[in-house]
Design an enzyme around this catalytic site. Structure first.
Site, PDB file in Angstrom:
ATOM      1  N   LYS A  81     -10.404  -1.071  10.522  1.00 35.61           N
ATOM      2  CA  LYS A  81     -10.554  -2.268   9.671  1.00 35.61           C
ATOM      3  C   LYS A  81     -10.821  -3.495  10.538  1.00 35.61           C
ATOM      4  CE  LYS A  81      -7.327  -0.395   6.258  1.00 35.61           C
ATOM      5  NZ  LYS A  81      -8.147   0.108   5.164  1.00 35.61           N
ATOM      6  N   GLN A 104      -4.559  -5.207   6.940  1.00 38.62           N
ATOM      7  CA  GLN A 104      -5.603  -6.104   6.411  1.00 38.62           C
ATOM      8  C   GLN A 104      -5.599  -7.478   7.081  1.00 38.62           C
ATOM      9  OE1 GLN A 104      -7.971  -5.175   4.477  1.00 38.62           O
ATOM     10  NE2 GLN A 104      -7.186  -3.236   3.724  1.00 38.62           N
ATOM     11  N   HIS A 153       0.872  -1.171   0.000  1.00 37.77           N
ATOM     12  CA  HIS A 153       0.000   0.000   0.000  1.00 37.77           C
ATOM     13  C   HIS A 153       0.913   1.227   0.000  1.00 37.77           C
ATOM     14  CE1 HIS A 153      -2.743   2.983   1.832  1.00 37.77           C
ATOM     15  NE2 HIS A 153      -3.731   2.216   1.423  1.00 37.77           N
ATOM     16  N   ASP A 203       3.065  -4.646   7.979  1.00 35.24           N
ATOM     17  CA  ASP A 203       1.855  -3.830   7.851  1.00 35.24           C
ATOM     18  C   ASP A 203       0.666  -4.777   8.025  1.00 35.24           C
ATOM     19  OD1 ASP A 203      -0.449  -2.661   6.883  1.00 35.24           O
ATOM     20  OD2 ASP A 203       0.470  -1.792   5.101  1.00 35.24           O
ATOM     21  N   CYS A 220      -4.803   2.350  -3.720  1.00 33.26           N
ATOM     22  CA  CYS A 220      -3.563   2.892  -3.132  1.00 33.26           C
ATOM     23  C   CYS A 220      -2.399   1.925  -3.302  1.00 33.26           C
ATOM     24  CB  CYS A 220      -3.732   3.257  -1.659  1.00 33.26           C
ATOM     25  SG  CYS A 220      -4.980   4.491  -1.374  1.00 33.26           S
TER      26      CYS A 220
END
Ligand code: C6P
Length: 428
Positions: free
Chosen positions: A248, A225, A145, A222, A386
């Protein structure tokens, strides 16, 4: 709410198989906790399939925000009065819940941020400025991202370090040969996405962290998600930094977490200066507060932090394994159904995926598709998500992305497929 949908006529739902919706395991009780889902959009029952952008919030999360403001709004860590004590306790309760959720060793390793983006910027700026030197390398992947690209580009430019990129295969997996080719004794940081937002690919982050440690590199994952879908154990992963966003994970926007190993955080300079992050200030110099407060300058987002606790409780009560199993069944069903549409190609066919269905349809621009689906009450995301370098690698202007969460149903997948069939007829 459930009765509203149960009593809805098939025409109202634009769907013949209303009963199927009710056969979905755990659907009814879970879905009933999300008031926003019970509404019509453009005259149709809302079908919300944009969960990778942000999940909806259960009522207990919404209530927690309102309870904070109605009952114990006060600044934290400063006041000695009862409201301040209650607010401080609630804020720190969330920190402990996050610690347990990601299995950090201690709550002091949990730093509250605005979200994943701020967490990565914190590391790039505070860690990067102190640790990167000319000739050093930062290794990221081709499916990052922008939040895990741009902060590294900025700090590499400033420090004279080199940014390198792990290649992505046609199936949308990391090319591990490219990873092993590019990791060298000069690699100082390996920063990779756990789960791709654009493709759903689950990356082998444990293997990556182990290989990085062998060359003495630091690691950042990261987790934007992954945190709502996969078990997270930062100690087992042995990662130095892990960043994620509450919104999220069924929690509020404006709050996120950066996990960092104590030894690494202790050795880092602060990110921002201000109140709360100091021990003592004089015009001659300042001493900094202990962890985690050293990295939490200023009055934080108290309301959304205390509400995040309810999001974590919501997920814990359902249980990640049960959630994962359910979402995987939606993914399998969705993949089968989408593959029946003429000219549709699923983008991202990794062996390990979460419930993200990104696709392209021959001759139809994703944006046109997104606008048309919205007129049927179906919310999907279209565009580059993104991840512009990834889209360039795949030779696409963007995709249409349906991302499924715990409250979605096979019936909603059917509505998407029906909508897509209509769209293909109209737009081709
Ligand atoms: N992806 C999506 O629709 P923030 O905005 O800080 O909460 O999260 C940024 C971010 C970082 N990494 C990954 C893998 C992400 O998916 C996101 C956010 C959203 O896919 C908005 S672009």
């Amino acid at each position: 709410m459930i009765s509203t949908i149960m009593n809805a006529t098939p025409t109202m739902l634009d769907h013949q198989n209303t009963n199927k919706r009710l056969q979905d395991p755990i659907w009814a009780e879970v879905r009933a906790q999300f008031p926003i889902l019970d509404q019509q959009v453009n005259g149709r029952q809302l079908v919300y399939l944009d969960n990778a952008a942000t999940t909806q919030k259960p009522k207990r999360v919404i209530d927690a925000i309102s309870t904070y403001y109605q009952e114990y709004n006060a600044n934290i860590h400063r006041g000695l009065h009862s409201l301040a004590e209650r607010a401080t306790a609630a804020y720190e309760d969330t920190r402990e819940a996050v610690r347990a959720y990601i299995n950090a060793k201690e709550a002091a390793e949990v730093i509250f941020t605005r979200g994943t983006t701020e967490g990565i910027n914190l590391v790039a700026q505070a860690w990067g400025r102190a640790n990167l030197n000319p000739g050093d390398e930062v290794l990221i992947s081709g499916m990052e991202h922008h939040s895990n690209i741009v902060p590294w580009q900025m700090i590499c430019q400033e420090r004279g370090a080199k940014l390198k990129v792990i290649a992505v295969t046609d199936l949308g997996e990391l090319d591990m040969a490219s990873f092993y080719d590019q990791i060298t004794e000069w690699t100082k940081m390996v920063a990779v996405v756990h789960v791709s937002n654009a493709l759903g690919t689950i990356n082998p982050v444990a293997e990556i962290v182990q290989a990085a440690k062998k060359v003495g590199a630091y690691t950042l994952v990261d987790g934007a998600q992954s945190t709502a879908h996969l078990e997270i154990d930062v100690q087992a992963l042995d990662v130095d930094f892990f960043a994620f966003s509450s919104h999220k994970l069924y929690g509020p926007t404006g709050i996120g977490v950066l996990y960092g190993k104590r030894t690494v955080l202790d050795a880092m300079p602060p990110y921002q200066g201000g109140g709360e992050m100091i021990k003592e200030v004089s015009f001659e110099g300042t001493t900094y507060n202990e962890l985690p407060y050293k990295f939490e300058a200023g009055t934080p987002n108290i309301a959304d932090t205390v509400a995040l606790l309810e999001a974590i409780n919501f997920v814990n009560e359902l249980g990640k394994p049960a959630m994962h199993a359910y979402e995987q069944s939606l993914l399998t069903y969705g993949t089968e159904q989408l593959n029946t549409i003429d000219g549709l190609r699923i983008i991202g066919q990794a062996a390990n995926k979460i419930s993200v269905l990104s696709f392209a349809i021959d001759g139809i621009h994703p944006q046109d598709l997104g606008i048309l689906l919205d007129t049927y009450g179906i919310a999907v995301r279209t565009g580059h998500h993104c991840t512009q370098p990834l889209m360039k690698r795949l030779g696409l202007p963007g995709t249409t992305r349906a991302s499924l969460a715990i409250y979605n149903t096979t019936s909603e997948v059917d509505l998407l497929v029906t909508g897509l069939r209509k769209a293909v007829k109209m737009l081709r």
